[in-house]
Design a protein around this motif. Structure first.
Motif, PDB file in Angstrom:
ATOM      1  N   THR A 137      80.427 -83.862  12.617  1.00 44.77           N
ATOM      2  CA  THR A 137      81.540 -83.003  13.026  1.00 44.77           C
ATOM      3  C   THR A 137      82.402 -82.633  11.809  1.00 44.77           C
ATOM      4  OG1 THR A 137      82.947 -84.901  13.461  1.00 44.77           O
ATOM      5  CG2 THR A 137      81.651 -84.064  15.324  1.00 44.77           C
ATOM      6  N   VAL A 197      74.658 -83.082  20.518  1.00 46.31           N
ATOM      7  CA  VAL A 197      75.103 -82.105  19.500  1.00 46.31           C
ATOM      8  C   VAL A 197      74.724 -82.681  18.151  1.00 46.31           C
ATOM      9  CG1 VAL A 197      76.998 -80.438  19.528  1.00 46.31           C
ATOM     10  CG2 VAL A 197      77.401 -82.733  20.385  1.00 46.31           C
ATOM     11  N   LYS A 215      83.610 -88.904  29.550  1.00 45.50           N
ATOM     12  CA  LYS A 215      84.448 -90.110  29.469  1.00 45.50           C
ATOM     13  C   LYS A 215      85.921 -89.789  29.730  1.00 45.50           C
ATOM     14  CE  LYS A 215      82.794 -90.706  25.294  1.00 45.50           C
ATOM     15  NZ  LYS A 215      81.681 -89.757  25.262  1.00 45.50           N
ATOM     16  N   THR A 230      76.711 -91.911  14.478  1.00 44.55           N
ATOM     17  CA  THR A 230      78.035 -91.909  13.872  1.00 44.55           C
ATOM     18  C   THR A 230      78.205 -93.222  13.098  1.00 44.55           C
ATOM     19  OG1 THR A 230      80.379 -91.471  14.274  1.00 44.55           O
ATOM     20  CG2 THR A 230      79.261 -92.862  15.908  1.00 44.55           C
ATOM     21  N   ASP A 246      79.787 -87.079  25.052  1.00 44.18           N
ATOM     22  CA  ASP A 246      80.136 -85.974  25.953  1.00 44.18           C
ATOM     23  C   ASP A 246      79.681 -86.200  27.392  1.00 44.18           C
ATOM     24  OD1 ASP A 246      81.178 -84.767  23.688  1.00 44.18           O
ATOM     25  OD2 ASP A 246      79.302 -83.716  23.259  1.00 44.18           O
ATOM     26  N   ASN A 301      86.268 -87.157  15.619  1.00 48.07           N
ATOM     27  CA  ASN A 301      84.941 -86.602  15.971  1.00 48.07           C
ATOM     28  C   ASN A 301      84.816 -86.526  17.496  1.00 48.07           C
ATOM     29  OD1 ASN A 301      84.969 -89.429  16.040  1.00 48.07           O
ATOM     30  ND2 ASN A 301      82.878 -89.674  15.287  1.00 48.07           N
ATOM     31  N   ALA A 302      85.582 -87.325  18.201  1.00 45.95           N
ATOM     32  CA  ALA A 302      85.553 -87.322  19.663  1.00 45.95           C
ATOM     33  C   ALA A 302      86.300 -86.109  20.206  1.00 45.95           C
ATOM     34  CB  ALA A 302      86.209 -88.600  20.194  1.00 45.95           C
ATOM     35  N   GLY A 303      85.845 -85.625  21.346  1.00 41.97           N
ATOM     36  CA  GLY A 303      86.557 -84.566  22.069  1.00 41.97           C
ATOM     37  C   GLY A 303      86.458 -84.905  23.541  1.00 41.97           C
ATOM     38  N   HIS A 304      87.534 -85.376  24.118  1.00 43.20           N
ATOM     39  CA  HIS A 304      87.520 -85.816  25.518  1.00 43.20           C
ATOM     40  C   HIS A 304      88.326 -84.830  26.363  1.00 43.20           C
ATOM     41  CE1 HIS A 304      86.569 -90.248  24.261  1.00 43.20           C
ATOM     42  NE2 HIS A 304      85.696 -89.376  23.807  1.00 43.20           N
ATOM     43  N   ARG A 346      80.168 -76.136  18.958  1.00 39.60           N
ATOM     44  CA  ARG A 346      78.731 -75.895  18.764  1.00 39.60           C
ATOM     45  C   ARG A 346      77.994 -75.974  20.099  1.00 39.60           C
ATOM     46  NH1 ARG A 346      77.157 -80.496  14.495  1.00 39.60           N
ATOM     47  NH2 ARG A 346      78.702 -81.618  15.736  1.00 39.60           N
ATOM     48  N   GLY A 359      74.384 -83.368  10.982  1.00 37.70           N
ATOM     49  CA  GLY A 359      75.061 -82.511  11.961  1.00 37.70           C
ATOM     50  C   GLY A 359      76.418 -83.098  12.309  1.00 37.70           C
ATOM     51  N   GLN A 415      82.063 -91.255  21.572  1.00 35.91           N
ATOM     52  CA  GLN A 415      80.642 -91.038  21.302  1.00 35.91           C
ATOM     53  C   GLN A 415      79.804 -91.701  22.404  1.00 35.91           C
ATOM     54  OE1 GLN A 415      82.581 -92.192  18.162  1.00 35.91           O
ATOM     55  NE2 GLN A 415      83.113 -90.053  18.391  1.00 35.91           N
TER      56      GLN A 415
HETATM   57  P1  IMO Z   1      82.683 -87.792  22.227  1.00 38.33           P
HETATM   58  O1  IMO Z   1      83.609 -88.967  22.143  1.00 38.33           O
HETATM   59  C1  IMO Z   1      79.025 -85.872  20.871  1.00 38.33           C
HETATM   60  C2  IMO Z   1      77.788 -86.603  16.738  1.00 38.33           C
HETATM   61  C3  IMO Z   1      77.828 -85.434  15.794  1.00 38.33           C
HETATM   62  C4  IMO Z   1      76.714 -85.817  14.838  1.00 38.33           C
HETATM   63  C5  IMO Z   1      76.853 -87.333  14.739  1.00 38.33           C
HETATM   64  C6  IMO Z   1      77.657 -87.821  13.556  1.00 38.33           C
HETATM   65  O2  IMO Z   1      83.365 -86.500  22.504  1.00 38.33           O
HETATM   66  O3  IMO Z   1      81.539 -88.087  23.141  1.00 38.33           O
HETATM   67  P2  IMO Z   1      80.220 -87.764  12.859  1.00 38.33           P
HETATM   68  O4  IMO Z   1      81.220 -86.670  12.874  1.00 38.33           O
HETATM   69  O5  IMO Z   1      80.579 -88.933  13.696  1.00 38.33           O
HETATM   70  O6  IMO Z   1      79.823 -88.153  11.474  1.00 38.33           O
HETATM   71  O7  IMO Z   1      78.899 -87.117  13.507  1.00 38.33           O
HETATM   72  O8  IMO Z   1      77.503 -87.732  15.950  1.00 38.33           O
HETATM   73  N1  IMO Z   1      79.062 -86.876  17.435  1.00 38.33           N
HETATM   74  C7  IMO Z   1      79.283 -86.600  18.728  1.00 38.33           C
HETATM   75  N2  IMO Z   1      78.508 -85.988  19.641  1.00 38.33           N
HETATM   76  N3  IMO Z   1      80.220 -86.367  21.236  1.00 38.33           N
HETATM   77  C8  IMO Z   1      80.996 -87.021  20.350  1.00 38.33           C
HETATM   78  O9  IMO Z   1      82.131 -87.651  20.712  1.00 38.33           O
HETATM   79  C9  IMO Z   1      80.556 -87.124  19.015  1.00 38.33           C
HETATM   80  N4  IMO Z   1      81.074 -87.662  17.892  1.00 38.33           N
HETATM   81  C10 IMO Z   1      80.144 -87.517  16.947  1.00 38.33           C
HETATM   82  O10 IMO Z   1      77.563 -84.233  16.452  1.00 38.33           O
HETATM   83  O11 IMO Z   1      75.465 -85.552  15.421  1.00 38.33           O
END
Ligand code: IMO
Ligand code: GDP
Ligand code: MG
Length: 418
Positions: A129, A269, A16, A235, A13, A38-41, A299, A127, A220
């Motif tokens: 996603t 997160v 990117k 992750t 986060d 799991n990513a949110g851009h 979250r 924790g 991530q």
């Molecule tokens: P972007 O690309 C922030 C965190 C989750 C959790 C851990 C494992 O938007 O930066 P997962 O779903 O991969 O098994 O979760 O990684 N996590 C992220 N935190 N930004 C992300 O992606 C994330 N993708 C996974 O919160 O702690």
């Protein structure tokens, strides 16, 4: 031409999506190499605000081709929703997006296993996603996975059923109630078929030969990397620069610039250690000023000060050649800004990132005077307040890497290139 890389240096986060969108005009191809939904851009331009999960952040530039590489895991139902919302904005996405045949598929039971596994961990949960990321990568390395290229095989459904059967047997170990709705998945599969499935390693290597400019977009962040992150609170993919080679089939010597992106403070997160976390009023203020709520799950993000011990470790692992600092505008109303420069550990002070970040580790802070004035309207580095520039230049001095881009707001235009 070599392939440039943009990746996160913290726990994700870092902004990117915003920065990739802002610099895409310099590139012919933008490509994702790992991670999945799991990513949110988040991207913001003109009157558009959108969050991308699987589609590369170059998608809104008509001249740019976007490729989802082999290292990505794809959930067809999430992809369908995402591509439909992009199409609704008038984008001819079919002409701009290609998908590697070797990318793995997330199937509904992957998401169920993710949830069951997290529930069974209780207090030690990651924790996640809950997007099925870990189980999908487990099937990839366990050599059980389904790939995008398999969709076109006559026995795809049989292969799907065989994998689902394995998952159902695996789920028996958990005391977990679930139901499995597959209609979304199969509709997603049908929808996916409109895109061209390619051998992206061949496409990217020949693009480099014909001097096309390529940007690999990380998901991530380095501290969530499966090998070098804060394991097990990470992750399941290699989020670091080396992930570009395996996630796209690009040789190491073909990597060009490595842009490392970081927030002017820090967020996380999900669970796991966070040395500079501010579980107090300061943290609350960072969260509200920075709108720190997850782009994927909504979250609240944990917040804290910039951690230079961790940042330097991340620049080392990735071979970062240029830094990008985002969200400095969030600090506009802070009188004092702190940065951790060392850790106080049982064995004394250190600036080396330790094997485990336990609760006995305390940050040693250096304090900076805040600039106490809005900066979002500024477009030239020289016009930024002196205190702001002192902060940037301190990071440059500590990391020995230039900060080439400063982001002062969520919109494409709120970007200062030095
Ligand atoms: P972007 O690309 C922030 C965190 C989750 C959790 C851990 C494992 O938007 O930066 P997962 O779903 O991969 O098994 O979760 O990684 N996590 C992220 N935190 N930004 C992300 O992606 C994330 N993708 C996974 O919160 O702690
Ligand atoms: P990503 O996962 O690295 O793409 O980052 P996210 O999109 O999940 O989170 C970054 C958040 O900060 C989003 O809401 C962005 O719109 C926002 N953002 C990005 N850059 C800046 C910036 O420089 N200033 C501010 N205030 N917000 C930003
Ligand atoms: Mg994000």
């Amino acid at each position: 031409m070599k392939t440039d890389v943009l990746l996160g240096l913290q726990w994700g986060d870092e902004g990117k999506g915003k920065v990739v969108d802002a610099i895409t005009r310099n590139y012919d191809i933008v490509t994702r190499f790992q991670g999945g939904p799991n990513a949110g851009h988040s991207l913001k331009f003109d009157n558009v605000s959108i969050v991308l999960h699987t589609v590369p952040s170059g998608i809104f530039h008509p001249e740019t081709l976007n490729i989802i590489g082999n290292g990505v895991v794809i959930d067809p139902s999430v992809m369908r929703e995402e591509t439909e919302s992009i199409t609704a904005l008038g984008v001819k996405i079919r002409d701009r997006l290609m998908i590697s045949k070797k990318a793995h598929l997330i199937i509904p039971t992957h998401r169920i296993i993710d949830a069951a596994s997290e529930a069974s961990k209780g207090k030690t949960k990651i924790g996640s996603t809950l997007r099925g990321i870990g189980p999908a990568y487990m099937d990839k390395t366990g050599r059980n996975g389904l790939r995008v290229g398999d969709i076109l095989e006559p026995d795809f459904e049989a292969r799907y059923e065989a994998l689902k059967k394995k998952h159902i047997a695996f789920l028996r170990q958990f005391d977990y109630e679930y139901s499995c709705d597959e209609s979304d998945f199969f509709e997603g599969i049908e929808h996916l078929k409109q895109f061209e499935f390619i051998d992206s390693e061949n496409a990217l290597n020949s693009a480099m030969k014909s001097r096309k400019r390529i940007l690999a977009e990380g998901a991530q962040g380095t501290l969530l990397d499966i090998d070098f992150g804060t394991y097990p609170y990470v992750t399941s993919s290699n989020t670091i620069c080396a992930g570009v080679c395996t996630g796209l089939g690009i040789p190491p010597r073909a990597i060009g610039e490595v842009y490392g992106i970081f927030k002017a403070y820090c967020t996380r997160v999900g669970s796991g250690p966070f040395v500079t976390e501010q579980n107090n009023e300061t943290g609350e203020k960072l969260r509200s000023e920075g709108r720190e709520f997850g782009s994927t799950t909504g979250r609240p993000r944990r917040t804290g000060w910039l951690d230079l011990v961790a940042l330097k470790y991340a620049t080392m692992i990735n071979g970062v050649t240029q830094l990008i600092m985002t969200k400095a505008d969030v600090l506009d109303s802070f009188d004092t800004i702190k940065v951790a420069v060392e850790y106080e550990t049982a064995g004394g002070r250190t600036d080396v990132f330790p094997y485990a970040l336990n609760e006995n580790i305390r940050p040693v802070y250096k304090e900076f005077k805040g600039w106490n004035t809005p900066v979002s309207h500024i477009r030239k580095y020289e016009e930024l307040p002196a205190e702001f520039r002192a902060y940037v230049e301190f990071v440059e001095q500590e990391t020995d890497i230039p900060v080439k881009i400063v982001s002062v707001g969520p919109s494409r235009s709120e970007t200062i290139v030095r």
